[in-house]
Write a protein that holds these residues in place. Sequence first.
Motif, PDB file in Angstrom:
ATOM      1  N   LEU A   1       0.826  -1.212   0.000  1.00 37.70           N
ATOM      2  CA  LEU A   1       0.000   0.000   0.000  1.00 37.70           C
ATOM      3  C   LEU A   1       0.861   1.263   0.000  1.00 37.70           C
ATOM      4  O   LEU A   1       0.544   2.224  -0.685  1.00 37.70           O
TER       5      LEU A   1
ATOM      6  N   LEU B   1      -9.957   2.234  -2.329  1.00 34.69           N
ATOM      7  CA  LEU B   1     -10.079   1.020  -1.522  1.00 34.69           C
ATOM      8  C   LEU B   1     -11.394   1.011  -0.748  1.00 34.69           C
ATOM      9  O   LEU B   1     -12.091  -0.011  -0.721  1.00 34.69           O
TER      10      LEU B   1
ATOM     11  N   GLN C   1      -7.880  -5.102  -1.985  1.00 37.89           N
ATOM     12  CA  GLN C   1      -6.687  -5.136  -1.138  1.00 37.89           C
ATOM     13  C   GLN C   1      -6.506  -6.558  -0.636  1.00 37.89           C
ATOM     14  O   GLN C   1      -7.473  -7.212  -0.253  1.00 37.89           O
TER      15      GLN C   1
ATOM     16  N   GLN D   1      -4.350  -9.278   1.965  1.00 37.48           N
ATOM     17  CA  GLN D   1      -3.524  -9.429   3.160  1.00 37.48           C
ATOM     18  C   GLN D   1      -2.709 -10.693   2.971  1.00 37.48           C
ATOM     19  O   GLN D   1      -3.246 -11.800   2.975  1.00 37.48           O
TER      20      GLN D   1
ATOM     21  N   GLN E   1      -0.219  -5.628   3.545  1.00 33.50           N
ATOM     22  CA  GLN E   1      -1.394  -5.237   2.777  1.00 33.50           C
ATOM     23  C   GLN E   1      -0.915  -4.892   1.377  1.00 33.50           C
ATOM     24  O   GLN E   1      -0.090  -3.987   1.200  1.00 33.50           O
TER      25      GLN E   1
ATOM     26  N   ILE F   1      -1.673  -4.686  -3.085  1.00 36.10           N
ATOM     27  CA  ILE F   1      -2.611  -4.435  -4.176  1.00 36.10           C
ATOM     28  C   ILE F   1      -2.011  -5.068  -5.425  1.00 36.10           C
ATOM     29  O   ILE F   1      -0.806  -4.978  -5.669  1.00 36.10           O
TER      30      ILE F   1
END
Length: 88
Positions: free
Chosen positions: A40, A58, A65, A67, A72, A74
Motif C-alpha cells: 500500500l 479502496l 486489497q 492481506q 497489505q 494491491i
Amino acid sequence: MKVELNLPDDFKAELAELITQALDKNLPKQEPELEGFVKLGRAANYADISRTTLDNWLKASYIKQYQIGGNQLISKKELNDFIKQHSI
C-alpha cells in the motif's frame, strides 16, 4: 595495502558461520516483494496518485486489497486495469 592470513580451514568455516549468524541477528529482515503485487505504501507512487485517492478507491471497493503474510498488498494488474478503464 593488502593483508593475507593463512588460517586453518576449520577456523575459516567457523568464522564464516559466526559472521553469518551475527548478520542474520542484527540486520533488518527484508520480506520479498510478491511479483505482481505492491505494498500500500508504494501503490500510490506506482499509480502516480495521492495516498488519499488510493484510500478512497479502496473504501469504495474500486480495487481490491490483499492481506498476505502480514502485508497489505494491491495487485498491479488490477490497479493498472482500473486506471485504464477510468482514463479520459
